[in-house]
Design a protein around this motif. Sequence first.
Motif, PDB file in Angstrom:
ATOM      1  N   GLY A  50       6.144  12.302   8.324  1.00 11.14           N
ATOM      2  CA  GLY A  50       4.868  12.209   9.018  1.00 11.14           C
ATOM      3  C   GLY A  50       4.574  10.790   9.451  1.00 11.14           C
ATOM      4  N   ALA A  51       3.777  10.659  10.493  1.00  7.26           N
ATOM      5  CA  ALA A  51       3.411   9.339  11.007  1.00  7.26           C
ATOM      6  C   ALA A  51       2.602   8.551   9.986  1.00  7.26           C
ATOM      7  CB  ALA A  51       2.617   9.497  12.304  1.00  7.26           C
ATOM      8  N   LEU A  52       1.775   9.233   9.216  1.00  6.06           N
ATOM      9  CA  LEU A  52       0.858   8.567   8.287  1.00  6.06           C
ATOM     10  C   LEU A  52       1.591   7.685   7.290  1.00  6.06           C
ATOM     11  CD1 LEU A  52      -2.022   8.245   7.071  1.00  6.06           C
ATOM     12  CD2 LEU A  52      -1.516  10.264   5.669  1.00  6.06           C
ATOM     13  N   TYR A  53       2.561   8.243   6.578  1.00  2.38           N
ATOM     14  CA  TYR A  53       3.235   7.490   5.526  1.00  2.38           C
ATOM     15  C   TYR A  53       4.356   6.609   6.060  1.00  2.38           C
ATOM     16  CZ  TYR A  53       0.633   9.581   1.722  1.00  2.38           C
ATOM     17  OH  TYR A  53      -0.377   9.935   0.863  1.00  2.38           O
ATOM     18  N   ASP A  54       4.965   7.012   7.175  1.00  2.00           N
ATOM     19  CA  ASP A  54       6.062   6.218   7.712  1.00  2.00           C
ATOM     20  C   ASP A  54       5.549   5.007   8.492  1.00  2.00           C
ATOM     21  OD1 ASP A  54       9.029   6.047   8.131  1.00  2.00           O
ATOM     22  OD2 ASP A  54       8.396   6.067  10.224  1.00  2.00           O
ATOM     23  N   MET A  55       4.467   5.188   9.249  1.00  2.00           N
ATOM     24  CA  MET A  55       3.978   4.146  10.146  1.00  2.00           C
ATOM     25  C   MET A  55       2.528   3.746   9.869  1.00  2.00           C
ATOM     26  SD  MET A  55       5.710   6.015  13.424  1.00  2.00           S
ATOM     27  CE  MET A  55       4.765   5.164  14.674  1.00  2.00           C
ATOM     28  N   GLY A  56       1.698   4.716   9.545  1.00  2.00           N
ATOM     29  CA  GLY A  56       0.281   4.445   9.365  1.00  2.00           C
ATOM     30  C   GLY A  56      -0.028   3.489   8.240  1.00  2.00           C
ATOM     31  N   VAL A  57       0.864   3.416   7.260  1.00  2.00           N
ATOM     32  CA  VAL A  57       0.666   2.488   6.140  1.00  2.00           C
ATOM     33  C   VAL A  57       0.529   1.053   6.641  1.00  2.00           C
ATOM     34  CG1 VAL A  57       3.164   2.337   5.737  1.00  2.00           C
ATOM     35  CG2 VAL A  57       1.575   1.748   3.902  1.00  2.00           C
ATOM     36  N   TYR A  58       1.248   0.702   7.716  1.00  2.00           N
ATOM     37  CA  TYR A  58       1.119  -0.646   8.288  1.00  2.00           C
ATOM     38  C   TYR A  58      -0.299  -0.893   8.790  1.00  2.00           C
ATOM     39  CZ  TYR A  58       6.227  -1.339   8.453  1.00  2.00           C
ATOM     40  OH  TYR A  58       7.549  -1.519   8.136  1.00  2.00           O
ATOM     41  N   MET A  59      -0.875   0.101   9.445  1.00  2.00           N
ATOM     42  CA  MET A  59      -2.213  -0.066  10.004  1.00  2.00           C
ATOM     43  C   MET A  59      -3.254  -0.205   8.906  1.00  2.00           C
ATOM     44  SD  MET A  59      -2.234   2.459  13.325  1.00  2.00           S
ATOM     45  CE  MET A  59      -2.349   3.968  12.369  1.00  2.00           C
ATOM     46  N   VAL A  60      -3.095   0.567   7.832  1.00  2.00           N
ATOM     47  CA  VAL A  60      -4.054   0.485   6.733  1.00  2.00           C
ATOM     48  C   VAL A  60      -3.970  -0.875   6.057  1.00  2.00           C
ATOM     49  CG1 VAL A  60      -4.776   1.478   4.538  1.00  2.00           C
ATOM     50  CG2 VAL A  60      -4.007   2.978   6.389  1.00  2.00           C
ATOM     51  N   TYR A  61      -2.747  -1.371   5.830  1.00  2.00           N
ATOM     52  CA  TYR A  61      -2.596  -2.684   5.209  1.00  2.00           C
ATOM     53  C   TYR A  61      -3.132  -3.802   6.101  1.00  2.00           C
ATOM     54  CZ  TYR A  61      -0.198  -2.009   0.754  1.00  2.00           C
ATOM     55  OH  TYR A  61       0.091  -1.718  -0.563  1.00  2.00           O
ATOM     56  N   MET A  62      -2.959  -3.666   7.410  1.00  2.00           N
ATOM     57  CA  MET A  62      -3.528  -4.668   8.310  1.00  2.00           C
ATOM     58  C   MET A  62      -5.053  -4.661   8.218  1.00  2.00           C
ATOM     59  SD  MET A  62      -3.145  -7.080  10.581  1.00  2.00           S
ATOM     60  CE  MET A  62      -1.402  -6.988  11.018  1.00  2.00           C
ATOM     61  N   THR A  63      -5.628  -3.469   8.135  1.00  2.00           N
ATOM     62  CA  THR A  63      -7.088  -3.345   8.054  1.00  2.00           C
ATOM     63  C   THR A  63      -7.618  -3.934   6.755  1.00  2.00           C
ATOM     64  OG1 THR A  63      -7.017  -1.346   9.421  1.00  2.00           O
ATOM     65  CG2 THR A  63      -9.009  -1.708   8.110  1.00  2.00           C
ATOM     66  N   THR A  64      -6.992  -3.599   5.631  1.00  2.00           N
ATOM     67  CA  THR A  64      -7.493  -4.120   4.359  1.00  2.00           C
ATOM     68  C   THR A  64      -7.290  -5.631   4.267  1.00  2.00           C
ATOM     69  OG1 THR A  64      -5.400  -3.603   3.211  1.00  2.00           O
ATOM     70  CG2 THR A  64      -7.147  -1.931   3.146  1.00  2.00           C
ATOM     71  N   MET A  65      -6.267  -6.164   4.941  1.00  2.00           N
ATOM     72  CA  MET A  65      -6.104  -7.616   4.972  1.00  2.00           C
ATOM     73  C   MET A  65      -7.260  -8.272   5.724  1.00  2.00           C
ATOM     74  SD  MET A  65      -3.084  -9.996   6.645  1.00  2.00           S
ATOM     75  CE  MET A  65      -3.804  -9.953   8.295  1.00  2.00           C
ATOM     76  N   ILE A  66      -7.608  -7.716   6.865  1.00  2.00           N
ATOM     77  CA  ILE A  66      -8.690  -8.281   7.674  1.00  2.00           C
ATOM     78  C   ILE A  66     -10.004  -8.262   6.908  1.00  2.00           C
ATOM     79  CG2 ILE A  66     -10.066  -7.906   9.768  1.00  2.00           C
ATOM     80  CD1 ILE A  66      -7.405  -6.757  11.010  1.00  2.00           C
ATOM     81  N   PHE A  67     -10.223  -7.214   6.109  1.00  2.00           N
ATOM     82  CA  PHE A  67     -11.462  -7.087   5.347  1.00  2.00           C
ATOM     83  C   PHE A  67     -11.308  -7.579   3.905  1.00  2.00           C
ATOM     84  CE2 PHE A  67     -12.120  -4.059   8.833  1.00  2.00           C
ATOM     85  CZ  PHE A  67     -13.344  -4.527   9.305  1.00  2.00           C
ATOM     86  N   ASN A  68     -10.247  -8.378   3.669  1.00  2.00           N
ATOM     87  CA  ASN A  68     -10.070  -9.079   2.393  1.00  2.00           C
ATOM     88  C   ASN A  68     -10.056  -8.143   1.197  1.00  2.00           C
ATOM     89  OD1 ASN A  68      -9.644 -11.486   0.963  1.00  2.00           O
ATOM     90  ND2 ASN A  68     -11.824 -11.704   0.498  1.00  2.00           N
TER      91      ASN A  68
END
Length: 353
Positions: free
Chosen positions: A177-195
């Motif tokens: 699935g896209a979520l675990y293969d690729m979406g994990v990058y987007m979530v980590y980028m988001t949590t980095m931006i919001f510290n």
Amino acid sequence: MASIIASPLRWGICAGGEISNDFVSSLQGHSDSHLVVGIATRSLERSQKFATKFKIPSAYASYEELAQDPNVDVVYIGAINTAHHDLCMLFLNHKKHVLCEKPLALTLRETQDILKTAKKNDVFFMEAMWTRFFPVSAKIRELVSSGQLGDVKSVLINFGIYTPDRERTIKRDYGGGALYDMGVYMVYMTTMIFNGVAPISSITSGVLNDDGVDEMYTTVMRFRNNTMATLSCTITADYPNEVFISGTKGHLKIPGHFWAPTELIWSKTTGELIETFQYPTPESTVEYSYGPLWSGMLYEADAVKQAIDEGKTEHALMPWKETELVASLLEKARLDLGIVWVHQGQSPIVVLA
């Protein structure tokens, strides 16, 4: 406290696929800091072939043999998603430091199990979110934390690569699935931006393929102070693969391949350019399965070495509490999508849906 390792750091490689190939390639030419001393796959023949290619002294026919190798300080796990949990447990319980490819696990429960085991054995552990260690990511953290963007109001990320036939992405038995293969990058980028601050809500909607994993979805997160993040991902089309961060004083944009970022554009809220930052990946003369950007894996390897040299069990840029947060956000998205995991051989995926 984790044991302190004198230079160079001695790596064992678990699994011999393309991602492991590129990780080892990124270490080539850096023998003063990193040495690859062992490789294990599911067959001795494959391990020996990998060892010959990279001049690795020890090749094993089982992961257990690699775990018992006294010359290995840290193990890089590049196996398929469904195997991550059991392999992490194996090496952690043999007191090896571990760097495990993303996604760390396919459920929150498995993630928590791994982190508890790392803590119990007092060894270094990190999920291999290499994006965190690129200079572009450091510049984003600097500009956001310094207030030069003002208050971040929205984050827009899109990630789409047309991969209709890649089994590890389209098959439920492989944790696809896209979520675990690729979406994990987007979530980590988001949590980095919001510290590392969790959103107050996260809602995901998407489309599943015939095998029951997502092929397209969008997640909308809401944070305090009327801030939003919108993450769109697919394996059915090629997207621009960009990150756009909007603040009250300015904007930041990663214009393409944000998971291995080499450029950052900083502009005013009017769109007027302030500065463009260019950070080429480390020079390398070897071939990469996924292309030359993957020489950037050296950034995370150096970060692992620094943390271990300092006797730390986790890295400040990838703290375990954030790994757990990301796992919980991925799980919430998976449940929103209605994805149900199934049992896979001797490495069951816990069915939570």
